[in-house]
Design a protein around this motif. Structure first.
Motif, PDB file in Angstrom:
ATOM      1  N   VAL A   1      86.166 -80.864 -86.596  1.00  0.00           N
ATOM      2  CA  VAL A   1      85.530 -81.223 -85.242  1.00  0.00           C
ATOM      3  C   VAL A   1      85.161 -79.823 -84.621  1.00  0.00           C
ATOM      4  O   VAL A   1      86.054 -78.998 -84.507  1.00  0.00           O
ATOM      5  CB  VAL A   1      86.462 -82.196 -84.403  1.00  0.00           C
ATOM      6  CG1 VAL A   1      87.756 -81.393 -84.224  1.00  0.00           C
ATOM      7  CG2 VAL A   1      85.940 -82.496 -83.123  1.00  0.00           C
TER       8      VAL A   1
ATOM      9  N   VAL B   1      82.814 -85.842 -85.156  1.00  0.00           N
ATOM     10  CA  VAL B   1      83.788 -85.451 -86.171  1.00  0.00           C
ATOM     11  C   VAL B   1      82.665 -85.695 -87.421  1.00  0.00           C
ATOM     12  O   VAL B   1      82.074 -86.395 -87.687  1.00  0.00           O
ATOM     13  CB  VAL B   1      85.020 -86.491 -86.530  1.00  0.00           C
ATOM     14  CG1 VAL B   1      85.860 -85.874 -87.532  1.00  0.00           C
ATOM     15  CG2 VAL B   1      85.863 -86.499 -85.101  1.00  0.00           C
TER      16      VAL B   1
ATOM     17  N   LEU C   1      93.422 -85.448 -92.718  1.00  0.00           N
ATOM     18  CA  LEU C   1      93.841 -87.029 -92.582  1.00  0.00           C
ATOM     19  C   LEU C   1      94.575 -87.146 -93.620  1.00  0.00           C
ATOM     20  O   LEU C   1      94.137 -87.051 -94.977  1.00  0.00           O
ATOM     21  CB  LEU C   1      92.613 -87.784 -92.309  1.00  0.00           C
ATOM     22  CG  LEU C   1      93.005 -89.373 -92.384  1.00  0.00           C
ATOM     23  CD1 LEU C   1      93.862 -89.721 -90.980  1.00  0.00           C
ATOM     24  CD2 LEU C   1      91.597 -90.037 -92.305  1.00  0.00           C
TER      25      LEU C   1
ATOM     26  N   THR D   1      91.832 -82.260 -79.740  1.00  0.00           N
ATOM     27  CA  THR D   1      91.044 -81.663 -79.111  1.00  0.00           C
ATOM     28  C   THR D   1      91.305 -81.150 -77.541  1.00  0.00           C
ATOM     29  O   THR D   1      91.086 -80.224 -77.161  1.00  0.00           O
ATOM     30  CB  THR D   1      89.497 -82.257 -79.275  1.00  0.00           C
ATOM     31  OG1 THR D   1      89.544 -83.518 -78.725  1.00  0.00           O
ATOM     32  CG2 THR D   1      89.273 -82.077 -80.776  1.00  0.00           C
TER      33      THR D   1
ATOM     34  N   VAL E   1      96.306 -80.665 -88.009  1.00  0.00           N
ATOM     35  CA  VAL E   1      95.509 -79.365 -87.548  1.00  0.00           C
ATOM     36  C   VAL E   1      95.717 -78.425 -89.066  1.00  0.00           C
ATOM     37  O   VAL E   1      96.825 -78.065 -89.249  1.00  0.00           O
ATOM     38  CB  VAL E   1      95.639 -78.533 -86.339  1.00  0.00           C
ATOM     39  CG1 VAL E   1      94.828 -77.267 -86.582  1.00  0.00           C
ATOM     40  CG2 VAL E   1      95.072 -79.576 -85.259  1.00  0.00           C
TER      41      VAL E   1
ATOM     42  N   GLN F   1      94.156 -89.859 -82.241  1.00  0.00           N
ATOM     43  CA  GLN F   1      94.985 -88.671 -82.438  1.00  0.00           C
ATOM     44  C   GLN F   1      93.709 -87.336 -82.557  1.00  0.00           C
ATOM     45  O   GLN F   1      94.408 -86.354 -81.937  1.00  0.00           O
ATOM     46  CB  GLN F   1      95.255 -88.983 -84.058  1.00  0.00           C
ATOM     47  CG  GLN F   1      96.521 -89.814 -84.128  1.00  0.00           C
ATOM     48  CD  GLN F   1      96.819 -89.957 -85.440  1.00  0.00           C
ATOM     49  OE1 GLN F   1      97.297 -88.840 -86.079  1.00  0.00           O
ATOM     50  NE2 GLN F   1      96.523 -91.081 -86.314  1.00  0.00           N
ATOM     51  N   ILE F   2      92.569 -87.706 -82.954  1.00  0.00           N
ATOM     52  CA  ILE F   2      91.808 -86.576 -82.800  1.00  0.00           C
ATOM     53  C   ILE F   2      91.350 -85.911 -81.306  1.00  0.00           C
ATOM     54  O   ILE F   2      91.469 -84.714 -81.142  1.00  0.00           O
ATOM     55  CB  ILE F   2      90.404 -86.613 -83.534  1.00  0.00           C
ATOM     56  CG1 ILE F   2      90.785 -86.936 -85.184  1.00  0.00           C
ATOM     57  CG2 ILE F   2      89.354 -85.429 -83.539  1.00  0.00           C
ATOM     58  CD1 ILE F   2      89.655 -87.310 -86.077  1.00  0.00           C
ATOM     59  N   ASP F   3      91.172 -87.084 -80.771  1.00  0.00           N
ATOM     60  CA  ASP F   3      90.882 -86.819 -79.162  1.00  0.00           C
ATOM     61  C   ASP F   3      92.109 -86.009 -78.468  1.00  0.00           C
ATOM     62  O   ASP F   3      91.725 -84.858 -77.795  1.00  0.00           O
ATOM     63  CB  ASP F   3      90.608 -88.241 -78.466  1.00  0.00           C
ATOM     64  CG  ASP F   3      89.041 -88.582 -78.738  1.00  0.00           C
ATOM     65  OD1 ASP F   3      88.261 -88.110 -79.665  1.00  0.00           O
ATOM     66  OD2 ASP F   3      89.099 -89.636 -78.666  1.00  0.00           O
TER      67      ASP F   3
ATOM     68  N   LEU G   1      90.692 -80.695 -89.743  1.00  0.00           N
ATOM     69  CA  LEU G   1      91.774 -81.224 -89.665  1.00  0.00           C
ATOM     70  C   LEU G   1      92.029 -81.929 -91.151  1.00  0.00           C
ATOM     71  O   LEU G   1      91.096 -81.885 -91.956  1.00  0.00           O
ATOM     72  CB  LEU G   1      91.416 -82.263 -88.792  1.00  0.00           C
ATOM     73  CG  LEU G   1      90.804 -82.174 -87.334  1.00  0.00           C
ATOM     74  CD1 LEU G   1      90.075 -83.182 -86.853  1.00  0.00           C
ATOM     75  CD2 LEU G   1      92.330 -81.545 -86.602  1.00  0.00           C
TER      76      LEU G   1
ATOM     77  N   VAL H   1      96.995 -87.300 -88.768  1.00  0.00           N
ATOM     78  CA  VAL H   1      96.035 -86.216 -88.453  1.00  0.00           C
ATOM     79  C   VAL H   1      96.851 -85.124 -88.106  1.00  0.00           C
ATOM     80  O   VAL H   1      97.534 -84.883 -87.181  1.00  0.00           O
ATOM     81  CB  VAL H   1      94.918 -86.345 -87.336  1.00  0.00           C
ATOM     82  CG1 VAL H   1      94.013 -85.296 -87.360  1.00  0.00           C
ATOM     83  CG2 VAL H   1      94.036 -87.807 -87.846  1.00  0.00           C
TER      84      VAL H   1
ATOM     85  N   GLN I   1      90.900 -91.826 -84.338  1.00  0.00           N
ATOM     86  CA  GLN I   1      90.046 -90.848 -83.219  1.00  0.00           C
ATOM     87  C   GLN I   1      90.932 -90.624 -82.055  1.00  0.00           C
ATOM     88  O   GLN I   1      90.678 -89.530 -81.623  1.00  0.00           O
ATOM     89  CB  GLN I   1      88.867 -92.002 -82.891  1.00  0.00           C
ATOM     90  CG  GLN I   1      87.978 -91.452 -82.078  1.00  0.00           C
ATOM     91  CD  GLN I   1      86.996 -90.334 -82.694  1.00  0.00           C
ATOM     92  OE1 GLN I   1      86.452 -90.343 -83.904  1.00  0.00           O
ATOM     93  NE2 GLN I   1      87.163 -89.012 -82.254  1.00  0.00           N
TER      94      GLN I   1
END
Lengths: 370, 370
Positions: free
Chosen positions: B177, B192, B244, B225, B252, B220-222, B242, B250, B218
């Motif tokens: 991302v 993503v 998964l 970020t 980094v 977790q990613i938000d 990232l 998720v 999503q």
């Protein structure tokens, strides 16, 4: 490949910008030391109208092309004799450079273009009735060298130079279509765009795409582009400027043998831009797909009437906040009244949204000076 | 504005290419005299890792940025002291340059990243059980400086240098991302993308967008970020790579403080590209909209294993015939096994069509030498 371009203005700059996706070397020739291409190409300061200058510039290139049509066509013919590839070829450049030859070309190939007479200096020869259009045979550009003569009184303004005298079309719409042909004979046409001109500056103002035309009108345009592409006998990218009259008939106003302001919205609005297509033509590669991806429009950023000097784009931050809105500046540091400084492309999901966005953006930004 | 870029490779080239839409002057610093930026910017040949070289290069610029992270961060800190704007700032560059600092940064800001130990030379210190990953503290790039240690036997391959020893994630997908933050604190995130790596070359291979993720993933990613953008305290554009894992968590993997290969498909696939966003960041302009316009994918053009010398792109004419397919070459004349020479972006109306086109294009083209 060594690609030489006569002219180093914004059209050359955007051509090179796009072509940086590939592995070529670009050379430009322009009289202005600060021409938009000067710092993104191997730059030669010089006059593209001068025979020796053009010959010297072109002799060691693999291909020579143009981004302005007012170039020395004789030098290009000599380069062709020497085996250098010239795109488009010198013959079609010469034909288009001279309005008289251009009109005769349309006539010879049965391409509908307003009726005309040739005038070589005196108004006494003119048979056409008022109103009519006078177009100087050479040197016209961006609306210069064209005037409407409406009455006997207007005749005193008549230019006493070789001209085309043309009947005045009762214009409903001004349309434009960009066509391309490569050396292999492959051809491709962009969707038709509609222009809305600013009557004061006579420079292209809004340009929108696609335009919904009746089948009859689209057929007339297809017939024109086919006849044109068959007639030219040259690779090249051309902008055919069209008038649609109030009776639904399509006329060719004039043709530019190069990239054109009316194709700028293709940068984000089409699957590929006119700049990509021109690159494909110059290198004789398969031509690119030209589909419209969405509604697109363009407005020119033109130097404000009252301003000369170091340019400021007032309101630009607000424009940059708008979604699907794309600013293209030309690397010109000095603004002058009416000077083309850049343009803005806008994408939208409907024609209504497009026109709204264009009007909004136009009201947002002003080209002024420090 | 005078914009200085440390590094003159393809990322800098595409950054400048896009930014030619605006009116700036670009200066690049690179050790290779034929670096991809050398003929489209004011070019200085020199080592971006050398303190004095970077200081001299940067001192007369309005802003200095990077297109590679292995630069002299001390010199950038000194430029900041002298009042030169550096984007991203020297502190975050230094943090990301050193894998140990980078891991500690994630820990300090509660950003999920695989468990780790610090090793400063000897395998005796390692507490982590097999298998684990060793990442050299400095100098890693394009998969170099990273290895998996699976057994006691593998330990003899262990690098005896400062490293991060990291637990091995059981990877389901590799995602990426790209996030941006400008000086005003405005932030924006690209959709993503999913990567499919070529195990042999360890270079990014296909990259596709958008990726459909469960709400949980999503979220977790938000969260990652947001934490990252809050933590950095610097303007910049960053690629967060990232993992998964197979249980839906998720992690980094690592972050690049710059434009990134995993964002290339944004050139035609998104409303604006990562290159446009980086420009907005560098100039502290309103950030650009990043929506996916359609399905998009990217494949790298990497030098074939057996070939060194003047590059030939075999099959390229067939690629150019494909609709909505975009070739981007980097201006490198010499190919070497595994060298990134360019990439191809592809657009499609569905994921199935996208994968089909990508596989087809990959089979079409080969990077060989004369």
């Amino acid at each position: 490949m060594k690609i030489g371009i006569l002219g180093g203005g914004q059209l050359g700059r955007m051509f090179i910008q796009n072509a940086l996706k590939y592995d070529d070397q670009f050379y430009t020739l322009d009289p202005a030391s600060d021409a938009p291409c000067h710092n993104i190409s191997y730059f030669t300061q010089g006059n593209f109208n001068d025979y020796e200058t053009v010959l010297n510039f072109g002799k060691d290139k693999d291909v020579v092309t143009i981004e302005i049509e007012h170039v020395n066509a004789e030098a290009l013919a000599e380069l062709e004799n020497q085996g250098i590839k010239v795109v488009p070829n010198s013959k079609i450049i010469k034909t288009i450079q001279q309005k008289i030859l251009q009109k005769e070309f349309y006539k010879a190939h049965d391409i509908p273009s307003p009726e005309f007479e040739i005038m070589d200096g005196s108004s006494d020869e003119i048979k056409m009735s008022f109103p009519f259009v006078q177009k100087l045979n050479t040197g016209g550009y961006d609306g210069k060298g064209v005037q409407i003569i409406r009455s006997a009184e207007d005749l005193r303004n008549l230019w006493t130079k070789d001209s085309v005298i043309e009947s005045l079309v009762d214009i409903d719409k001004e349309l434009s279509v960009i066509v391309a042909r490569n050396e292999n004979g492959e051809t491709k046409t962009f969707p038709v765009t509609e222009m809305v001109a600013d009557p004061k500056l006579n420079l292209l103002d809004f340009n929108i795409c696609p335009v919904f035309l009746s089948e009859n009108i689209q057929n007339q345009i297809d017939s024109i582009t086919q006849k044109f592409l068959n007639a030219i006998n040259s690779p090249g990218l051309f902008a055919i400027e069209l008038f649609l009259d109030k009776e639904g008939k399509v006329w060719v106003n004039e043709t530019a043998p190069r990239l054109h302001n009316s194709g700028h919205q293709s940068q984000e609005g089409n699957a590929n831009s006119q700049f990509e297509q021109m690159y494909r033509v110059v290198k004789n590669l398969p031509l690119a797909d030209t589909d419209s991806l969405t509604y697109s429009g363009m407005l020119n950023l033109v130097g404000g009437e009252e301003f000369s000097g170091k340019v400021i784009y007032e309101g630009m931050d607000d424009v940059l906040k708008m979604p699907k809105t794309y600013v293209h500046l030309y690397g010109k540091t000095e603004t002058k009244p009416g000077r083309k400084m850049g343009h803005i492309n806008v994408l939208a999901d409907s024609k209504e949204e497009l026109m709204e966005k264009l009007v909004k953006v136009k009201a947002m930004v002003r080209v002024i000076a420090e």
